[in-house]
Write a protein that holds these residues in place. Structure first.
Motif, PDB file in Angstrom:
ATOM      1  N   TYR A 167     -39.541  -0.583 -48.191  1.00  0.00           N
ATOM      2  CA  TYR A 167     -38.276  -1.299 -47.979  1.00  0.00           C
ATOM      3  C   TYR A 167     -37.140  -0.760 -48.839  1.00  0.00           C
ATOM      4  CZ  TYR A 167     -41.159  -4.970 -45.835  1.00  0.00           C
ATOM      5  OH  TYR A 167     -42.031  -5.668 -45.034  1.00  0.00           O
ATOM      6  N   HIS A 168     -37.470  -0.275 -50.059  1.00  0.00           N
ATOM      7  CA  HIS A 168     -36.446  -0.106 -51.091  1.00  0.00           C
ATOM      8  C   HIS A 168     -36.356   1.306 -51.668  1.00  0.00           C
ATOM      9  CE1 HIS A 168     -37.663  -4.445 -51.496  1.00  0.00           C
ATOM     10  NE2 HIS A 168     -36.396  -4.523 -51.194  1.00  0.00           N
ATOM     11  N   PHE A 179     -30.817  -5.821 -49.018  1.00  0.00           N
ATOM     12  CA  PHE A 179     -31.436  -4.498 -49.108  1.00  0.00           C
ATOM     13  C   PHE A 179     -30.409  -3.423 -48.763  1.00  0.00           C
ATOM     14  CE2 PHE A 179     -35.987  -6.085 -47.882  1.00  0.00           C
ATOM     15  CZ  PHE A 179     -35.924  -6.993 -48.929  1.00  0.00           C
ATOM     16  N   GLU A 202     -45.001  -1.507 -42.546  1.00  0.00           N
ATOM     17  CA  GLU A 202     -43.923  -2.489 -42.710  1.00  0.00           C
ATOM     18  C   GLU A 202     -42.631  -1.754 -43.043  1.00  0.00           C
ATOM     19  OE1 GLU A 202     -44.619  -5.663 -45.519  1.00  0.00           O
ATOM     20  OE2 GLU A 202     -46.714  -5.880 -44.915  1.00  0.00           O
ATOM     21  N   ASN A 203     -41.563  -2.141 -42.371  1.00  0.00           N
ATOM     22  CA  ASN A 203     -40.227  -1.662 -42.703  1.00  0.00           C
ATOM     23  C   ASN A 203     -39.245  -2.614 -42.055  1.00  0.00           C
ATOM     24  OD1 ASN A 203     -37.936   0.810 -41.636  1.00  0.00           O
ATOM     25  ND2 ASN A 203     -38.260   0.305 -43.772  1.00  0.00           N
ATOM     26  N   THR A 228     -35.561  -5.504 -42.951  1.00  0.00           N
ATOM     27  CA  THR A 228     -34.621  -6.116 -43.891  1.00  0.00           C
ATOM     28  C   THR A 228     -34.374  -7.558 -43.466  1.00  0.00           C
ATOM     29  OG1 THR A 228     -32.506  -5.746 -45.045  1.00  0.00           O
ATOM     30  CG2 THR A 228     -32.496  -5.438 -42.663  1.00  0.00           C
ATOM     31  N   TYR A 275     -30.062  -1.375 -40.156  1.00  0.00           N
ATOM     32  CA  TYR A 275     -31.149  -0.940 -41.039  1.00  0.00           C
ATOM     33  C   TYR A 275     -32.225  -0.213 -40.240  1.00  0.00           C
ATOM     34  CZ  TYR A 275     -34.822  -1.322 -44.646  1.00  0.00           C
ATOM     35  OH  TYR A 275     -35.819  -1.059 -45.559  1.00  0.00           O
TER      36      TYR A 275
END
Length: 417
Positions: free
Chosen positions: A239-240, A278, A305-306, A308, A326
């Motif tokens: 995610y980050h 995010f 998983e991906n 926001t 995103y």
């Protein structure tokens, strides 16, 4: 899911729901629930991707012998996995043993932020724990349990794929200094090399062994052989993005070394993680995938998983343009990585519907579909992102261009959790 054009769906089985005491009798209602779900997916042409462990195990095992801190957990987890392979294996070919094995160990046993909430850091609301050693013991047992379950599958069932999932940060040095460059490599070794090293090469990274010393468990020769090559794929949860700064001497809050002081870096996150804002930084996905390719021999990867989130009280919840932006950017990053030779087999959006988030509860939603939690029927409604993703999967959007869409679709399955 059919309306959205999904060809796969990832979900977790709850050990507690299936075998309430951790071992012994199987709960027939729980078993039937999962059989019904899997059958419904397969009937509609949707491939089930099953995660066996997602932060939850029967309380009985925690009370009896301390859960993952005890090697007895390896045997009980293997028996649970065996039940799942036997009961669901006719229709399930993709198995993830442990979800986010690294973050489960750190969050649950270093800083106490996630279950079971153990730590020895002052000021944290932990009733017990030892942040110097427990995360390393748990990580070791997770790897051995994964390897044991993988071996059982290959011996008795075959025909499918067993992998482990890890949480990846897209890391870059904060400055061009040599110290920050080395610190970034060290952070990678601690954060994900911790698990990838044993899975690919049979042992922990040398950096970890040198710094952690006797607090880091040691694989026997036999264990090393069992763990090495036990993952048919690496599950990437991402995610980050963060930049890394070297800290010459990072004392821990307790005065004793812990995972963070061992790592000796500070992370500067892009966006605000705990405020659920995010940053859109698709290069971070490329950094993660390139790191796996270059450092670990380009193993098969599923991005599990991906996504926001958006605050649930937002009046613009249905018009979730930030989620579209995103996903648009990150899927583009995945395409670049495919073109650069990464062996990426699939991509899953987190998440298909709004659900309970471990830090955000019901206050934030990652879903392509919103859920009205005050409605007794939990009414689901497609957001803008659901329409966009459906069009993308159907090749109806100009995003990436028709060639890019065809290239992605021929390389991987694009799906949802």
């Amino acid at each position: 899911m059919v309306d959205t054009n999904l060809d796969a769906f990832r979900f977790s089985i709850s050990w507690s729901r299936l075998i309430p005491n951790g071992r012994g009798p199987v709960n027939q209602k729980g078993l039937q629930f999962y059989k019904n779900l899997i059958q419904e997916l397969v009937t509609h042409g949707i491939e089930p991707h099953v995660t066996l462990y997602h932060y939850d195990h029967p309380q009985y095992l925690e009370d009896e012998y301390g859960g993952w801190l005890n090697r007895r957990m390896i045997k009980d987890f293997t028996a649970y996995a065996d039940v799942c392979f036997r009961e669901f294996g006719n229709h399930v070919k993709f198995w993830t043993t442990i979800n986010e094995a690294n973050v489960f160990s750190i969050g649950g046993y270093t800083d106490g932020l996630t279950p079971p909430g153990r730590c020895s850091i002052p000021g944290r609301n932990c009733l017990s724990g030892n942040s110097s050693t427990e995360q390393y013991i748990v990580g070791h047992n997770l790897l051995l349990a994964h390897a044991s379950a993988s071996r059982i599958y290959k011996q008795k069932y075959k025909g499918g794929f067993v992998g482990l999932s890890l949480y990846f940060l897209g890391l870059i040095p904060s400055t061009s200094s040599k110290d920050d460059y080395i610190a970034t490599q060290r952070a990678q070794s601690f954060y994900t090399g911790w698990m990838l090293g044993p899975l690919i090469y049979g042992d922990y990274p040398d950096t970890m062994k040198r710094i952690v010393g006797s607090r880091l468990p040691v694989f026997s020769e036999e264990e090393s052989e069992q763990v090495k090559g036990s993952s048919d794929f690496i599950g990437v949860i991402h995610y980050h993005a963060a930049s890394v700064t070297n800290i010459k001497s990072k004392p821990s809050l307790s005065g004793n070394p812990d995972f963070y002081s061992d790592m000796g870096v500070s992370f500067h996150y892009f966006g605000k993680i705990f405020d659920f804002k995010f940053a859109v930084a698709p290069w971070a996905m490329e950094v993660v995938l390139e790191y796996i390719k270059q450092s670990y021999g380009n193993p098969p990867v599923y991005i599990l998983e991906n996504g926001t989130p958006m605050k649930q009280d937002s009046q613009l919840k249905q018009k979730d343009t930030p989620i579209v932006e995103y996903l648009h950017a990150y899927i583009g990053g995945v395409l670049k990585s495919v073109r650069n030779g990464s062996d990426i087999r699939g991509y899953f959006v987190w998440s298909f519907m709004d659900l309970y988030e471990i830090f955000g509860g019901y206050e934030v939603g990652f879903g392509l579909y919103s859920v009205n939690f005050s409605d007794p029927h939990l009414k689901r409604s497609p957001k803008l992102s659901a329409h966009w993703y459906s069009d993308f999967l159907n090749g109806k959007t100009a995003f990436l261009g028709s060639q890019g869409i065809k290239e992605l679709q021929s390389n991987l399955s694009l799906n949802s959790y």
